[in-house]
Design a protein around this motif. Structure first.
Motif, PDB file in Angstrom:
ATOM      1  N   ALA A 218       0.823  -1.214   0.000  1.00 33.87           N
ATOM      2  CA  ALA A 218       0.000   0.000   0.000  1.00 33.87           C
ATOM      3  C   ALA A 218       0.857   1.265   0.000  1.00 33.87           C
ATOM      4  CB  ALA A 218      -0.921  -0.013   1.225  1.00 33.87           C
ATOM      5  N   LEU A 219       1.979   1.239   0.726  1.00 35.11           N
ATOM      6  CA  LEU A 219       2.866   2.404   0.730  1.00 35.11           C
ATOM      7  C   LEU A 219       3.428   2.662  -0.664  1.00 35.11           C
ATOM      8  CD1 LEU A 219       4.803   1.854   4.074  1.00 35.11           C
ATOM      9  CD2 LEU A 219       3.462   3.888   3.483  1.00 35.11           C
ATOM     10  N   ALA A 220       3.936   1.612  -1.305  1.00 33.91           N
ATOM     11  CA  ALA A 220       4.491   1.787  -2.645  1.00 33.91           C
ATOM     12  C   ALA A 220       3.416   2.259  -3.616  1.00 33.91           C
ATOM     13  CB  ALA A 220       5.121   0.482  -3.131  1.00 33.91           C
ATOM     14  N   ALA A 221       2.228   1.670  -3.535  1.00 33.63           N
ATOM     15  CA  ALA A 221       1.140   2.052  -4.442  1.00 33.63           C
ATOM     16  C   ALA A 221       0.752   3.508  -4.252  1.00 33.63           C
ATOM     17  CB  ALA A 221      -0.064   1.146  -4.223  1.00 33.63           C
ATOM     18  N   ARG A 310       0.939   8.953   7.822  1.00 28.65           N
ATOM     19  CA  ARG A 310       0.990   8.259   9.110  1.00 28.65           C
ATOM     20  C   ARG A 310       2.390   7.682   9.347  1.00 28.65           C
ATOM     21  NH1 ARG A 310      -2.859   7.615  12.540  1.00 28.65           N
ATOM     22  NH2 ARG A 310      -2.601   6.128  14.263  1.00 28.65           N
ATOM     23  N   LEU A 311       3.014   7.175   8.316  1.00 29.10           N
ATOM     24  CA  LEU A 311       4.393   6.686   8.425  1.00 29.10           C
ATOM     25  C   LEU A 311       5.317   7.803   8.916  1.00 29.10           C
ATOM     26  CD1 LEU A 311       6.648   4.590   7.953  1.00 29.10           C
ATOM     27  CD2 LEU A 311       6.650   5.294   5.533  1.00 29.10           C
ATOM     28  N   GLU A 326       7.461  -3.512  16.326  1.00 27.30           N
ATOM     29  CA  GLU A 326       6.662  -3.985  15.205  1.00 27.30           C
ATOM     30  C   GLU A 326       5.199  -3.579  15.346  1.00 27.30           C
ATOM     31  OE1 GLU A 326       6.959  -8.063  12.564  1.00 27.30           O
ATOM     32  OE2 GLU A 326       8.366  -7.715  14.203  1.00 27.30           O
ATOM     33  N   ASP A 327       4.808  -3.153  16.560  1.00 30.70           N
ATOM     34  CA  ASP A 327       3.448  -2.663  16.753  1.00 30.70           C
ATOM     35  C   ASP A 327       3.183  -1.424  15.906  1.00 30.70           C
ATOM     36  OD1 ASP A 327       5.399  -1.498  18.582  1.00 30.70           O
ATOM     37  OD2 ASP A 327       3.723  -0.406  19.468  1.00 30.70           O
ATOM     38  N   ARG A 328       4.231  -0.705  15.545  1.00 33.66           N
ATOM     39  CA  ARG A 328       4.051   0.460  14.674  1.00 33.66           C
ATOM     40  C   ARG A 328       3.624   0.035  13.269  1.00 33.66           C
ATOM     41  NH1 ARG A 328       5.752   5.243  16.895  1.00 33.66           N
ATOM     42  NH2 ARG A 328       7.043   5.106  18.780  1.00 33.66           N
ATOM     43  N   LEU A 329       4.138  -1.080  12.799  1.00 35.47           N
ATOM     44  CA  LEU A 329       3.702  -1.607  11.510  1.00 35.47           C
ATOM     45  C   LEU A 329       2.276  -2.141  11.598  1.00 35.47           C
ATOM     46  CD1 LEU A 329       7.091  -3.252  10.666  1.00 35.47           C
ATOM     47  CD2 LEU A 329       5.913  -1.660   9.140  1.00 35.47           C
ATOM     48  N   VAL A 330       1.931  -2.724  12.738  1.00 41.16           N
ATOM     49  CA  VAL A 330       0.558  -3.174  12.953  1.00 41.16           C
ATOM     50  C   VAL A 330      -0.390  -1.972  12.917  1.00 41.16           C
ATOM     51  CG1 VAL A 330      -1.010  -4.249  14.617  1.00 41.16           C
ATOM     52  CG2 VAL A 330       1.278  -5.217  14.240  1.00 41.16           C
ATOM     53  N   ALA A 333      -1.015  -1.059   9.403  1.00 42.32           N
ATOM     54  CA  ALA A 333      -1.945  -2.022   8.801  1.00 42.32           C
ATOM     55  C   ALA A 333      -3.382  -1.715   9.193  1.00 42.32           C
ATOM     56  CB  ALA A 333      -1.568  -3.437   9.225  1.00 42.32           C
ATOM     57  N   ALA A 334      -3.567  -1.229  10.419  1.00 40.52           N
ATOM     58  CA  ALA A 334      -4.922  -0.921  10.887  1.00 40.52           C
ATOM     59  C   ALA A 334      -5.517   0.273  10.167  1.00 40.52           C
ATOM     60  CB  ALA A 334      -4.896  -0.658  12.396  1.00 40.52           C
ATOM     61  N   HIS A 335      -4.674   1.046   9.500  1.00 40.25           N
ATOM     62  CA  HIS A 335      -5.155   2.234   8.793  1.00 40.25           C
ATOM     63  C   HIS A 335      -5.119   2.070   7.274  1.00 40.25           C
ATOM     64  CE1 HIS A 335      -4.494   3.912  12.818  1.00 40.25           C
ATOM     65  NE2 HIS A 335      -5.375   4.842  12.466  1.00 40.25           N
TER      66      HIS A 335
END
Length: 337
Positions: A218-221, A310-311, A326-330, A333-335
């Protein structure tokens, strides 16, 4: 073979690697770097590269900090500072750049317009670089092996100066010319968004990309949607295939990520320079400069970039001393939309 004078402004991972190889093959290299300890080591001992356990040291013509001056006139400048240091570096370059001199921006991000504003578009050359190298100590750089290095005029035309720099940089490896440097820079921004996300946690890049594929895709897209609106034709490099992330074929994205992850696992450097800035050097990264410009372009074009924004918030929290995890990546994903 003709030899040329180069000012390497920013003698870190990229500038130091290329400066070493240029000096090794007889070019006159001046290293300009803001780190006094790094400069002192290069001045006293030479510029060292470590690769596959072997250490190579070459002397350079001069090593100075910006405050120490250096040559009065420079013709060929390789600008390899972090994006946020561009203005400060140009303060050294501008009064010294000869009338027919030029600056090659071997940086991450979209810095060419800012450089052109200071030295003129006719004296600005674009470049894309993807090297896995790190500064491991004063005057010493670990070279993770060959990557990609592409140089081109901003208007897409061919030129003798680009061909000459490409020829000189064969001392490093397979540098080449392009008529679409902007396509490479935007492709690197998509790849770089993935690598930035891996810097949110302390684990190998390949593992995090593999475990958090929906976020990475999603980030790349999102970045590539901005590039498409800007009329950019993306360019493939190394094992990164931007077309797969810009398109709608889920199978192609998964296959592209399989290839990317497999390639990353062959690299000796398993964490990004952004991670090193945060976890080791404890300093601010160039991420807000890179992706702040992407967000600005997206706003002009009416393209939403919520995940990139958000990143950036997570990166700023880490720069402020927040914990990695890794909770930051989670959370990213939640967004997802």
């Amino acid at each position: 073979m003709s030899h040329h004078d180069y000012a390497i402004v920013g003698g870190g991972a990229i500038g130091g690697t290329l400066g070493h190889h240029l000096a090794r093959t007889g070019h006159r290299v001046t290293v300009v770097d803001a780190d006094p300890g790094h400069v002192a080591a290069i001045r006293e001992h030479g510029l060292a590269i470590v690769r596959d356990g072997e250490r190579s040291v070459v002397p350079v013509a001069a090593a100075v900090t910006p405050d120490e001056g250096g040559p009065e006139v420079v013709d060929r400048v390789i600008l390899a500072v972090k994006a946020q240091a561009t203005d400060a570096a140009l303060a050294w370059v501008v009064p010294r750049l000869s009338a027919d001199g030029f600056v090659v921006s071997l940086q991450n991000g979209l810095n060419e317009a800012a450089i052109a504003d200071r030295v003129g578009a006719d004296r600005t050359v674009g470049a894309f670089v993807n090297l896995f190298a790190d500064v491991t100590g004063p005057g010493e750089i670990r070279d993770g092996g060959l990557g990609a290095l592409v140089i081109g005029e901003l208007d897409g035309t061919g030129s003798a100066r680009v061909r000459s720099v490409v020829d000189d940089l064969q001392a490093w490896g397979p540098a080449r010319a392009t008529g679409n440097v902007h396509g490479f820079l935007w492709s690197k921004l998509g790849f770089g968004a993935m690598l930035t996300a891996t810097a949110l946690a302390d684990a190998p890049m390949a593992d995090l990309i593999d475990r958090h594929r929906p976020v990475m895709h999603a980030l790349a897209a999102e970045i590539f949607a901005v590039a498409a609106a800007e009329g950019i034709t993306l360019e493939q490099f190394d094992a990164f295939d931007p077309a797969s992330y810009a398109g709608s074929d889920a199978g192609a994205r998964e296959a592209a990520t399989d290839r990317l992850v497999a390639w990353l696992r062959t690299q000796s450097k398993d964490r990004s320079g952004i991670w090193r800035d945060l976890a080791v050097r404890r300093r601010r990264t160039e991420v807000p400069t890179h992706y702040g410009e992407v967000i600005r372009v997206a706003g002009r074009l009416g393209v939403p970039t919520p995940l990139t924004e958000r990143l950036l918030r997570h990166i700023r929290e880490l720069e402020g001393g927040g914990p990695m995890g890794e909770d930051r990546l989670v959370d990213l994903a939640a967004h997802l939309g």
